[in-house]
Scaffold this active site. Structure first.
Site, mmCIF file in Angstrom:
data_model
loop_
_atom_site.group_PDB
_atom_site.id
_atom_site.type_symbol
_atom_site.label_atom_id
_atom_site.label_comp_id
_atom_site.label_asym_id
_atom_site.label_seq_id
_atom_site.Cartn_x
_atom_site.Cartn_y
_atom_site.Cartn_z
ATOM 1 N N ASN A 82 0.862 -1.193 0.000
ATOM 2 C CA ASN A 82 0.000 0.000 0.000
ATOM 3 C C ASN A 82 0.894 1.236 0.000
ATOM 4 O O ASN A 82 1.515 1.549 1.009
ATOM 5 C CB ASN A 82 -0.889 -0.030 1.253
ATOM 6 N N TRP A 83 0.927 1.932 -1.129
ATOM 7 C CA TRP A 83 1.811 3.085 -1.240
ATOM 8 C C TRP A 83 1.210 4.356 -0.658
ATOM 9 O O TRP A 83 1.869 5.399 -0.656
ATOM 10 C CB TRP A 83 2.189 3.302 -2.717
ATOM 11 N N LYS A 84 -0.049 4.302 -0.236
ATOM 12 C CA LYS A 84 -0.696 5.502 0.339
ATOM 13 C C LYS A 84 -0.514 6.676 -0.623
ATOM 14 O O LYS A 84 -0.614 6.498 -1.831
ATOM 15 C CB LYS A 84 -0.128 5.793 1.734
ATOM 16 N N HIS A 123 -9.378 0.942 4.665
ATOM 17 C CA HIS A 123 -8.112 1.130 5.379
ATOM 18 C C HIS A 123 -8.334 2.046 6.582
ATOM 19 O O HIS A 123 -9.151 2.971 6.525
ATOM 20 C CB HIS A 123 -7.067 1.734 4.430
ATOM 21 N N GLU A 154 -6.760 4.462 7.711
ATOM 22 C CA GLU A 154 -6.593 5.905 7.437
ATOM 23 C C GLU A 154 -7.844 6.475 6.774
ATOM 24 O O GLU A 154 -8.184 7.641 6.988
ATOM 25 C CB GLU A 154 -5.333 6.129 6.578
ATOM 26 N N GLU A 177 -5.287 -5.323 10.438
ATOM 27 C CA GLU A 177 -4.285 -4.285 10.663
ATOM 28 C C GLU A 177 -4.596 -3.565 11.976
ATOM 29 O O GLU A 177 -5.403 -2.631 12.000
ATOM 30 C CB GLU A 177 -4.319 -3.263 9.523
ATOM 31 N N GLY A 224 2.385 2.039 10.668
ATOM 32 C CA GLY A 224 3.313 3.157 10.506
ATOM 33 C C GLY A 224 3.994 3.569 11.804
ATOM 34 O O GLY A 224 4.588 4.637 11.881
ATOM 35 N N SER A 227 3.448 -2.411 10.190
ATOM 36 C CA SER A 227 4.903 -2.401 10.354
ATOM 37 C C SER A 227 5.566 -3.723 9.973
ATOM 38 O O SER A 227 6.536 -4.139 10.609
ATOM 39 C CB SER A 227 5.280 -1.968 11.776
ATOM 40 N N GLY A 273 2.869 -1.319 4.244
ATOM 41 C CA GLY A 273 2.893 0.104 3.911
ATOM 42 C C GLY A 273 4.307 0.563 3.629
ATOM 43 O O GLY A 273 4.847 0.378 2.535
ATOM 44 N N GLY A 274 4.946 1.160 4.641
ATOM 45 C CA GLY A 274 6.264 1.784 4.474
ATOM 46 C C GLY A 274 7.286 0.914 3.757
ATOM 47 O O GLY A 274 7.994 1.377 2.852
HETATM 48 C C1 PEP Z 1 -0.689 -0.023 5.879
HETATM 49 O O1 PEP Z 1 -0.735 1.150 5.571
HETATM 50 O O2 PEP Z 1 -1.575 -0.793 5.475
HETATM 51 C C2 PEP Z 1 0.416 -0.478 6.716
HETATM 52 C C3 PEP Z 1 0.365 -1.673 7.232
HETATM 53 O O3 PEP Z 1 1.453 0.415 6.920
HETATM 54 P P1 PEP Z 1 2.889 0.100 7.609
HETATM 55 O O4 PEP Z 1 3.380 -1.210 7.013
HETATM 56 O O5 PEP Z 1 3.752 1.252 7.216
HETATM 57 O O6 PEP Z 1 2.654 -0.008 9.071
#
Ligand code: PEP
Length: 232
Positions: free
Chosen positions: A6-8, A84, A86, A154, A160, A190, A211-212
């Site tokens: 997920n590049w957000k 998600h 966010e 999640e 994040g 994470s 994500g990251g």
């Molecule tokens: C996400 O945005 O779905 C996520 C899991 O982010 P991160 O891996 O950065 O915690």
């Protein structure tokens, strides 16, 4: 095993093209990237299996800022994330809108990664299962165990933040989710190359939403390689 990145709101079309040129998914893993809308075409053209980060329930209409499933399909996009945290936290997404988006996407022929997870306060109050039940049952009541549906667990406090659910806690949450809805369950929060082996080895962890660590080809590839090793 499905590993989704997920590049957000990161990576425009040129950075997306550069990623696509450099990325070679290992055999035995379904690697999916979820770029922001303006980069979807570049991802598809670059040969990436591509999902959007959300999708509206109507095929078209007066819904400023939204995109529809038929529009995504026309671009060659294969699916969408819905719900998600966010989106739930900053854009008013609710269990009801998540369910509506999921139905429309699945009926149109897209795959869906539907996100669920408890906040820090909910976990501390001992409400994790209550929250997961509400979120998962609302999706289940809308679409059932659809063959193109996966759930992403999640925990909001792990997204994040560098904090990860322990493999045991992730396993327990995944097993609980599967008692409510029998579909594959990805873990997100994470995930990085250093913890991927341990998380992905859990019996009910069927992949990851990253994500990251999906923003760099090296780290995303390393996570995909963990999945390929564990799968084989
Ligand atoms: C996400 O945005 O779905 C996520 C899991 O982010 P991160 O891996 O950065 O915690």
């Amino acid at each position: 095993m499905l590993i989704a990145g997920n590049w957000k709101m990161f990576k425009g079309p040129s950075e997306t093209r550069a990623f696509a040129d450099a990325f070679e998914p290992p055999d035995g893993v379904d690697a999916v990237l979820c770029p922001p809308y303006p980069s979807l075409a570049a991802a598809v053209e670059g040969g990436l299996a591509t999902y959007a980060q959300s999708v509206h329930w109507a095929p078209e209409g007066a819904f400023t800022g939204e995109v529809s499933a038929p529009m995504l399909l026309e671009l060659g996009v294969q699916g969408a994330i819905v719900g998600h945290s966010e989106r739930r936290q900053f854009f008013g997404e609710t269990d009801e809108t998540v369910a509506r988006r999921s139905i429309a996407a699945l009926e149109a022929g897209l795959g869906v990664i539907a996100c669920v997870g408890e906040s820090q306060e909910e976990r501390e109050a001992g409400d994790t299962e209550v929250i997961l039940r509400l979120q998962v049952e609302s999706i289940r009541d809308a679409v059932g165990a659809h063959e193109r549906l996966v759930i992403a667990y999640e925990p909001v406090w792990a997204i994040g933040t560098g904090k990860t659910a322990t493999p045991d806690r992730a396993q327990a949450a995944h097993a609980f989710i599967k008692t409510l809805l029998d579909v594959p369950v990805l873990y997100g929060g994470s995930v990085k190359p250093e913890n991927a082996d341990e998380l992905l080895s859990q019996a009910d962890v069927d992949g990851a939403l990253v994500g990251g660590a999906s923003l760099e080809v090296e780290s995303f590839t390393a996570i995909c390689q963990s999945a390929a090793r564990i799968r084989s």
